[in-house]
Design an enzyme around this catalytic site. Structure first.
Site, PDB file in Angstrom:
ATOM      1  N   LYS A 227     -26.651 -14.619  -8.120  1.00  0.00           N
ATOM      2  CA  LYS A 227     -27.429 -13.387  -8.254  1.00  0.00           C
ATOM      3  C   LYS A 227     -26.927 -12.445  -7.160  1.00  0.00           C
ATOM      4  CE  LYS A 227     -32.101 -11.676  -8.983  1.00  0.00           C
ATOM      5  NZ  LYS A 227     -32.000 -10.483  -8.191  1.00  0.00           N
TER       6      LYS A 227
ATOM      7  N   PHE B  69       2.241   1.981  -3.316  1.00  0.00           N
ATOM      8  CA  PHE B  69       1.149   2.430  -4.188  1.00  0.00           C
ATOM      9  C   PHE B  69       0.846   3.902  -3.914  1.00  0.00           C
ATOM     10  CE2 PHE B  69      -3.229   3.226  -5.336  1.00  0.00           C
ATOM     11  CZ  PHE B  69      -3.344   2.601  -6.574  1.00  0.00           C
ATOM     12  N   ASP B  70       0.687   4.231  -2.629  1.00  0.00           N
ATOM     13  CA  ASP B  70       0.345   5.609  -2.266  1.00  0.00           C
ATOM     14  C   ASP B  70       1.435   6.586  -2.710  1.00  0.00           C
ATOM     15  OD1 ASP B  70      -1.976   4.748  -1.239  1.00  0.00           O
ATOM     16  OD2 ASP B  70      -1.325   4.760   0.854  1.00  0.00           O
TER      17      ASP B  70
ATOM     18  N   ASP C 160     -26.667  -9.267  -4.873  1.00  0.00           N
ATOM     19  CA  ASP C 160     -27.720  -8.420  -4.315  1.00  0.00           C
ATOM     20  C   ASP C 160     -27.180  -7.014  -4.039  1.00  0.00           C
ATOM     21  OD1 ASP C 160     -30.134  -7.673  -3.350  1.00  0.00           O
ATOM     22  OD2 ASP C 160     -29.950  -8.707  -1.430  1.00  0.00           O
TER      23      ASP C 160
ATOM     24  N   ASP D 193       0.820  -1.214   0.000  1.00  0.00           N
ATOM     25  CA  ASP D 193       0.000   0.000   0.000  1.00  0.00           C
ATOM     26  C   ASP D 193       0.856   1.268   0.000  1.00  0.00           C
ATOM     27  OD1 ASP D 193      -2.020  -1.724   0.120  1.00  0.00           O
ATOM     28  OD2 ASP D 193      -2.738  -1.183   2.130  1.00  0.00           O
TER      29      ASP D 193
ATOM     30  N   LEU E 187     -35.394  -9.727 -14.191  1.00  0.00           N
ATOM     31  CA  LEU E 187     -35.504 -11.167 -14.454  1.00  0.00           C
ATOM     32  C   LEU E 187     -36.776 -11.677 -13.806  1.00  0.00           C
ATOM     33  CD1 LEU E 187     -31.853 -12.149 -13.501  1.00  0.00           C
ATOM     34  CD2 LEU E 187     -32.848 -12.322 -15.778  1.00  0.00           C
TER      35      LEU E 187
ATOM     36  N   LYS F 196     -29.042 -18.708 -17.268  1.00  0.00           N
ATOM     37  CA  LYS F 196     -29.169 -18.068 -18.583  1.00  0.00           C
ATOM     38  C   LYS F 196     -28.881 -19.082 -19.688  1.00  0.00           C
ATOM     39  CE  LYS F 196     -27.226 -13.792 -16.700  1.00  0.00           C
ATOM     40  NZ  LYS F 196     -26.066 -12.922 -16.586  1.00  0.00           N
TER      41      LYS F 196
ATOM     42  N   CYS G 245     -37.754  10.910  24.154  1.00  0.00           N
ATOM     43  CA  CYS G 245     -37.772  11.413  25.528  1.00  0.00           C
ATOM     44  C   CYS G 245     -37.295  12.865  25.432  1.00  0.00           C
ATOM     45  CB  CYS G 245     -36.820  10.604  26.405  1.00  0.00           C
ATOM     46  SG  CYS G 245     -36.481  11.460  27.955  1.00  0.00           S
TER      47      CYS G 245
ATOM     48  N   CYS H 294     -40.313   7.498  29.627  1.00  0.00           N
ATOM     49  CA  CYS H 294     -38.928   7.107  29.361  1.00  0.00           C
ATOM     50  C   CYS H 294     -38.487   6.058  30.387  1.00  0.00           C
ATOM     51  CB  CYS H 294     -38.028   8.337  29.436  1.00  0.00           C
ATOM     52  SG  CYS H 294     -36.293   7.919  29.263  1.00  0.00           S
TER      53      CYS H 294
ATOM     54  N   TYR I 106     -22.933  -9.214 -17.885  1.00  0.00           N
ATOM     55  CA  TYR I 106     -23.777  -9.192 -19.081  1.00  0.00           C
ATOM     56  C   TYR I 106     -23.190  -8.207 -20.083  1.00  0.00           C
ATOM     57  CZ  TYR I 106     -28.326  -8.763 -21.594  1.00  0.00           C
ATOM     58  OH  TYR I 106     -29.329  -8.761 -22.520  1.00  0.00           O
TER      59      TYR I 106
ATOM     60  N   CYS J 174     -31.762  13.262  31.318  1.00  0.00           N
ATOM     61  CA  CYS J 174     -31.940  11.831  31.065  1.00  0.00           C
ATOM     62  C   CYS J 174     -30.549  11.210  30.840  1.00  0.00           C
ATOM     63  CB  CYS J 174     -32.854  11.664  29.853  1.00  0.00           C
ATOM     64  SG  CYS J 174     -33.124   9.958  29.394  1.00  0.00           S
TER      65      CYS J 174
ATOM     66  N   GLU K 287     -23.314  -5.539 -11.170  1.00  0.00           N
ATOM     67  CA  GLU K 287     -23.898  -5.168  -9.887  1.00  0.00           C
ATOM     68  C   GLU K 287     -22.850  -4.448  -9.048  1.00  0.00           C
ATOM     69  OE1 GLU K 287     -26.896  -6.219 -10.150  1.00  0.00           O
ATOM     70  OE2 GLU K 287     -27.786  -6.123  -8.147  1.00  0.00           O
TER      71      GLU K 287
ATOM     72  N   LYS L 174     -34.596 -17.609  -6.460  1.00  0.00           N
ATOM     73  CA  LYS L 174     -34.303 -16.858  -5.232  1.00  0.00           C
ATOM     74  C   LYS L 174     -34.122 -17.809  -4.048  1.00  0.00           C
ATOM     75  CE  LYS L 174     -34.986 -12.732  -4.838  1.00  0.00           C
ATOM     76  NZ  LYS L 174     -35.565 -11.501  -5.244  1.00  0.00           N
TER      77      LYS L 174
ATOM     78  N   GLU M 233     -25.145 -18.545 -12.661  1.00  0.00           N
ATOM     79  CA  GLU M 233     -24.325 -17.511 -12.009  1.00  0.00           C
ATOM     80  C   GLU M 233     -24.950 -17.175 -10.665  1.00  0.00           C
ATOM     81  OE1 GLU M 233     -24.484 -14.151 -14.648  1.00  0.00           O
ATOM     82  OE2 GLU M 233     -23.808 -15.367 -16.327  1.00  0.00           O
TER      83      GLU M 233
ATOM     84  N   CYS N  59     -35.616   7.860  32.663  1.00  0.00           N
ATOM     85  CA  CYS N  59     -35.794   9.025  33.539  1.00  0.00           C
ATOM     86  C   CYS N  59     -37.259   9.294  33.867  1.00  0.00           C
ATOM     87  CB  CYS N  59     -35.168  10.269  32.911  1.00  0.00           C
ATOM     88  SG  CYS N  59     -36.109  10.885  31.505  1.00  0.00           S
TER      89      CYS N  59
HETATM   90  S1  IVH Z   1     -28.511 -10.705 -15.861  1.00  0.00           S
HETATM   91  C1  IVH Z   1     -32.146  -8.874 -18.501  1.00  0.00           C
HETATM   92  N1  IVH Z   1     -27.024 -11.728 -13.992  1.00  0.00           N
HETATM   93  O1  IVH Z   1     -30.834  -9.015 -10.885  1.00  0.00           O
HETATM   94  C2  IVH Z   1     -31.562  -8.915 -17.150  1.00  0.00           C
HETATM   95  N2  IVH Z   1     -28.597 -10.050 -13.353  1.00  0.00           N
HETATM   96  O2  IVH Z   1     -33.903  -9.020 -11.414  1.00  0.00           O
HETATM   97  C3  IVH Z   1     -30.155  -9.344 -17.218  1.00  0.00           C
HETATM   98  N3  IVH Z   1     -28.513  -9.476 -10.969  1.00  0.00           N
HETATM   99  O3  IVH Z   1     -31.374  -6.078 -12.700  1.00  0.00           O
HETATM  100  C4  IVH Z   1     -29.549  -9.364 -15.899  1.00  0.00           C
HETATM  101  N4  IVH Z   1     -26.882 -10.856 -10.430  1.00  0.00           N
HETATM  102  O4  IVH Z   1     -29.400  -6.136 -11.077  1.00  0.00           O
HETATM  103  C5  IVH Z   1     -28.000 -10.843 -14.272  1.00  0.00           C
HETATM  104  N5  IVH Z   1     -25.586 -12.727 -12.458  1.00  0.00           N
HETATM  105  C6  IVH Z   1     -26.551 -11.844 -12.737  1.00  0.00           C
HETATM  106  C7  IVH Z   1     -27.124 -11.020 -11.741  1.00  0.00           C
HETATM  107  C8  IVH Z   1     -28.159 -10.142 -12.095  1.00  0.00           C
HETATM  108  C9  IVH Z   1     -27.712  -9.929  -9.983  1.00  0.00           C
HETATM  109  C10 IVH Z   1     -29.559  -8.439 -10.785  1.00  0.00           C
HETATM  110  C11 IVH Z   1     -29.535  -7.332 -11.799  1.00  0.00           C
HETATM  111  C12 IVH Z   1     -30.881  -7.361 -12.458  1.00  0.00           C
HETATM  112  C13 IVH Z   1     -31.710  -8.105 -11.471  1.00  0.00           C
HETATM  113  C14 IVH Z   1     -32.810  -8.793 -12.194  1.00  0.00           C
END
Ligand code: IVH
Length: 670
Positions: free
Chosen positions: A111, A33-34, A113, A30, A80, A283, A419, A401, A221, A425, A168, A307, A109, A404
Site C-alpha cells: 500500500k 540524454f540532455d 503512501d 545523462d 479501501l 485483492k 521574538c 526569548c 489498478y 536577537c 499512487e 495497515k 500488494e 535575547c
Molecule cells: S487499489 C477501490 N492498491 O489506498 C480502491 N490502492 O484507501 C482501489 N493505495 O485510494 C485501490 N496502494 O490511493 C490500491 N496497491 C494499492 C494501493 C492503493 C495505495 C491507496 C489508494 C487508495 C487508497 C485506499
C-alpha cells in the site's frame, strides 16, 4: 525530413526515459540524454507545426500558471476498508470465501503512501490525469503529471484503445529530505511527510516546479471494457509491458498463510524501499469474482487494506528547549532519553507549538510515546500517565526569548510565538545573513553559516549590509580564516553585485516574501524606490499579493533601520531595479502552443484575443486537431468543436483562466 527526425528523437528519448525511470536500467548517460533533449527542443521550436503535447520535451513543465478544471470520474474513486490485525484479515478472507463459495486467489500488494491518481489513455496516449478529489470528481492535473518521468506519455505493445489506470504518486524519501532541508534553510514550512509533499506538489500551479520535484508513480489498478485478462495480476503484468511502473512486490497467494507471510516480510523489508508505504492491499485476483463481490457505498468488497503499526517507543522527557529561527519564530523541542525507533536513535522530538504542549499536558520527567509514522521528525503522541508516579514541573511555554530575553508575542490566528527583537536577537541576525547570502539569494560563495558565525562573534558583521564592507585585511586576521578564503569571500561579494533585483529583494528576507512573491513585486513595482513608497492598497492590487504580505512589506519599509541598510546596499552597487531587458520583455508564455478561439466573449473581442495569443508567442489556429493545445472557449462554443475537443482530450480554457496565464507571465520571466 525534419518530421521524421523529430519523431525518431522523441521515440529514442521515450525509450531512455522508460529504461531509466521504469526499469531502473539506464541505457545512455545523462549528458547524452540532455544533448538529445535539447536537440529535440530546438527542432520543435523551429518547427511549431509538429508540436506534440506528449513530446518528451513537455516533461520539463512550463511557467504558465494554471487553475485546475474539475473532471467527473468515469468510475468513482473509492477507498479501501482498513484492517489492523490478522483477525480482521481472516474475517475478510472468510467473508469472501462464503460469498464466492468457490476457489479463489488473492493478490497482495504494497500500500503506497502517496496521493492517488487516475490516468486515461486513448490510443496509447495519456490524455488525462485526474486526482481523487471527492471520489466523484477531481482536479485535472494532466500538465503536472506529464512531468513525472516514470509515467509513460505514449505506450508500446498491445493495449486497449481506451482505458484508465490508477496508482499512487509518490515523493521518494531522498527527494523529500532534500526538499525539506532546502525549505528549512529558507524558513519555509516543512512538509510533514512525503505524502503531503507529493500531493502539495501535484497541486502546484506551475508545472515547472512539479518537474523539479522528481515525483515517482506506481500503478496498481486497471479499469476499462477491454482489459487483456480476467486476472488482476495478469493485467498488471500487461501494464508493465506497455510501459507502466508496476511494483515487483506483488504476489498471488492461494492461502491465507501466504498472505500473512507477505505481510510479515514487508513489514520489515519496506524500510529499505525508496518510497513510503503504510500497509498491504489484499485483492481478489479474478475480475469476474470481483464483480460478483461488488462494492459497498465506500469501498470494494473484493479488497482490504492491512495497515502497518506506526513504530512507537516510550522514553523519558528530560527538558524542553526552544530554538529561534531567522524570522523570530520560536520552536519548542523535547529532549528525551535516547531510544531506538525505526532503526535510528531518537533524542529529540518536535513539540511544534504551545497548543500542542498544553494538549499533551506535558510534565518534565513524564514517560512519553514517541512515534515515527510517515514523518521524518519524530513526534510525541501521548503521555503514559499510568507510570506518572511523581509529577514534575508542568511544561509552560516560555514568555521571553531564550536568546535575547525579549518578551515573546503571538500574532492573532497563528500558532507560533515570535521574538520581535529582530535587529538585536543573535540567531535572527545570523539567520538573516545566512538567508541573504544563500544560493537563491545573493549566492555568495565562501560565506557559510560557520564563517558568518565567526565574523559575527568578532563583530566584523553586525547585519547583512555589512557584508560589502568586509576588508581582506580584517578577514585574514581571523584565526580560522585563511587568505584564500578571504579572497574567495571578496570575489563572491563582487560577483553578487550583478544578481538581479528580484533576487536581491528575496535576499532581504522580508517576512512572507519568498522567491515567487519577490519576483511578482519586482516586476510590478520595477525598483526599490517604488516599493519603498508603495501603499498597502497599491500592494494588494498586485496579482497574488494578499493582505498579509502587503502588511509585512509596508512594515519592513517603515523601519528606518531597513532603509538605512538598503541605502548602503545601493552604495555597494547592488541591483535595485529591474534590468532593461526584463522591463521590455515580451511575453513568451504561450510559446509552442496552438490555440483555437471559439464562442463569444465578454472581456475582449476575438481579434484582441488573437493578438494576445500571438504577442505571447502562441499560434492562433482555426480548427481543432490533435495538434491543438487549448481551446479558448467563450459562451456558446460550437458543438462540433466541443465534440472534437472531448474526443481528443483538448483542454478548454475560459477567458479568466486564459488571461491569468498571460498576465502572470511577466513575473515569471527569469
Ligand atoms: S487499489 C477501490 N492498491 O489506498 C480502491 N490502492 O484507501 C482501489 N493505495 O485510494 C485501490 N496502494 O490511493 C490500491 N496497491 C494499492 C494501493 C492503493 C495505495 C491507496 C489508494 C487508495 C487508497 C485506499
Amino acid at each position: 525530413m525534419i518530421k521524421t527526425q523529430i519523431e525518431t528523437l522523441r521515440r529514442e528519448l521515450e525509450q531512455c526515459n522508460y529504461n531509466y525511470y521504469v526499469l531502473s536500467a539506464p541505457t545512455i548517460c545523462d549528458l547524452e540524454f540532455d544533448a538529445k533533449l535539447s536537440q529535440l527542443q530546438k527542432l520543435e521550436e523551429e518547427n511549431p507545426d509538429f508540436f506534440d503535447p506528449n513530446s518528451p520535451t513537455q516533461r520539463v513543465g512550463s511557467d504558465v500558471n494554471t487553475s485546475f478544471n474539475q473532471v467527473a470520474h468515469v468510475y468513482p474513486m473509492l477507498s479501501l476498508s482498513n484492517s489492523y490485525s490478522e483477525t480482521e484479515v481472516t474475517e475478510f478472507y472468510d467473508r469472501v470465501a462464503r460469498t464466492l463459495n468457490d476457489d479463489f486467489e488473492l493478490v497482495c500488494e504494497l500500500k503506497y503512501d502517496g496521493t492517488s491518481i487516475s490516468l486515461t489513455y486513448q490510443d496509447g496516449v495519456l490524455i488525462r490525469a485526474v486526482t481523487r478529489g471527492d471520489g466523484e470528481k477531481g482536479d485535472d492535473v494532466t500538465a503536472n503529471v506529464k512531468t513525472i518521468r516514470s509515467i509513460p506519455l505514449r505506450l508500446h505493445g498491445n493495449f486497449p484503445a481506451l482505458f484508465e489506470i490508477r496508482g499512487e504518486i509518490l515523493m521518494p524519501w531522498s527527494v523529500f529530505e532534500d526538499l525539506n532541508r532546502e525549505r528549512e534553510a529558507q524558513e519555509e514550512q516543512l512538509f510533514a511527510n512525503p505524502r503531503n509533499a507529493a500531493s502539495g506538489t501535484l497541486k502546484q500551479q506551475n508545472s515547472s516546479v512539479v518537474a523539479s520535484r522528481k515525483l515517482d508513480a506506481y500503478l496498481y489498478y486497471l479499469l476499462g471494457d477491454n482489459l487483456p485478462s480476467n486476472s488482476h495480476s495478469e493485467n498488471l503484468l500487461a501494464a508493465h509491458r506497455w510501459g507502466f511502473k508496476v511494483s515487483d512486490a506483488t504476489k498471488v497467494c492461494k492461502t491465507i498463510e501466504e498472505v500473512f507471510e507477505f505481510i510479515k516480510y514487508w513489514d520489515i523489508e519496506r524500510k529499505n524501499l525508496p518510497v513510503a508505504t503504510d500497509g498491504i492491499v489484499i485483492k481478489v485476483n479474478a475480475l469476474s469474482q470481483q464483480r460478483s463481490l461488488g462494492f459497498t457505498a465506500k469501498s470494494p468488497r473484493w479488497a482490504i487494506a492491512y495497515k502497518f503499526q506506526a513504530e512507537k517507543a516510550v522514553t523519558r522527557l528530560n527538558s524542553v528547549s526552544y530554538q529561534v529561527g531567522r524570522t523570530g519564530a520560536v520552536t519548542p523541542v523535547a529532549n528525551l532519553d535516547a531510544v531506538q525507533l525505526s532503526g535510528t536513535t531518537v533524542r529529540r522530538a518536535s513539540l511544534h507549538n504551545s497548543d500542542i504542549i498544553a494538549a499533551l499536558d506535558l510534565h518534565i520527567g513524564d514517560m512519553v510515546f514517541v512515534e515515527k509514522g510517515g514523518e521524518i521528525i519524530p513526534k510525541i503522541t501521548a503521555v503514559d500517565k499510568e507510570v506518572r508516579f511523581m509529577l514534575g514541573d508542568k511544561v509552560q511555554f516560555i514568555k521571553n526569548c531564550p536568546e535575547c530575553g525579549a518578551a515573546l508575542i503571538r500574532y492573532e490566528g497563528e500558532a507560533a510565538h515570535y521574538c520581535p527583537n529582530e535587529n538585536a536577537c543573535p540567531p535572527q541576525i545570523k539567520g538573516k545573513m545566512e538567508h541573504f547570502v544563500s544560493r537563491k539569494g545573493m549566492n555568495i560563495d565562501g560565506l557559510g553559516s560557520e564563517t558568518i558565525n565567526l565574523l559575527f562573534q568578532n563583530e566584523l558583521l553586525k547585519n547583512y549590509s555589512d557584508i560589502y564592507s568586509l576588508k581582506i585585511s580584517d578577514l585574514v586576521q581571523l584565526d580560522r580564516l585563511g587568505e584564500k578564503s578571504a579572497y574567495n569571500i571578496q570575489a563572491g561579494c563582487e560577483k553578487s553585485k550583478s544578481i538581479p533585483f528580484e533576487r536581491v529583494l528575496f535576499a532581504l528576507g522580508i517576512r512572507f516574501v519568498g522567491e515567487t512573491i519577490a519576483k511578482k513585486l519586482a516586476f510590478a513595482l520595477k525598483n526599490i524606490e517604488a516599493l519603498e513608497k508603495a501603499s498597502f492598497d497599491e500592494l494588494i492590487a498586485v496579482d497574488e499579493i494578499g493582505e498579509r504580505i502587503a502588511q509585512s512589506v509596508v512594515l519592513y519599509f517603515s523601519d528606518p533601520i531597513n532603509i538605512e541598510r538598503i541605502n548602503s546596499l545601493k552604495v555597494a552597487g547592488l541591483q535595485m531595479s529591474l534590468s532593461e531587458e526584463k522591463l521590455q520583455a515580451r511575453g513568451n508564455s504561450l510559446t509552442g502552443l496552438s490555440i483555437v478561439i471559439s464562442g463569444t466573449f465578454s472581456q475582449h473581442s476575438r481579434d484582441e484575443y488573437k493578438a494576445m495569443i500571438e504577442q505571447h508567442g502562441g499560434k492562433n489556429i482555426g480548427s481543432v486537431s490533435s495538434k491543438t493545445s487549448y481551446i479558448l472557449a467563450g459562451e456558446n462554443i460550437g458543438p462540433e468543436k466541443l465534440k472534437k475537443a472531448e474526443k481528443l482530450g483538448v483542454v478548454l480554457l475560459d477567458e479568466k483562466t486564459f488571461l491569468s496565464m498571460i498576465v502572470t507571465e511577466t513575473a515569471n520571466v527569469e
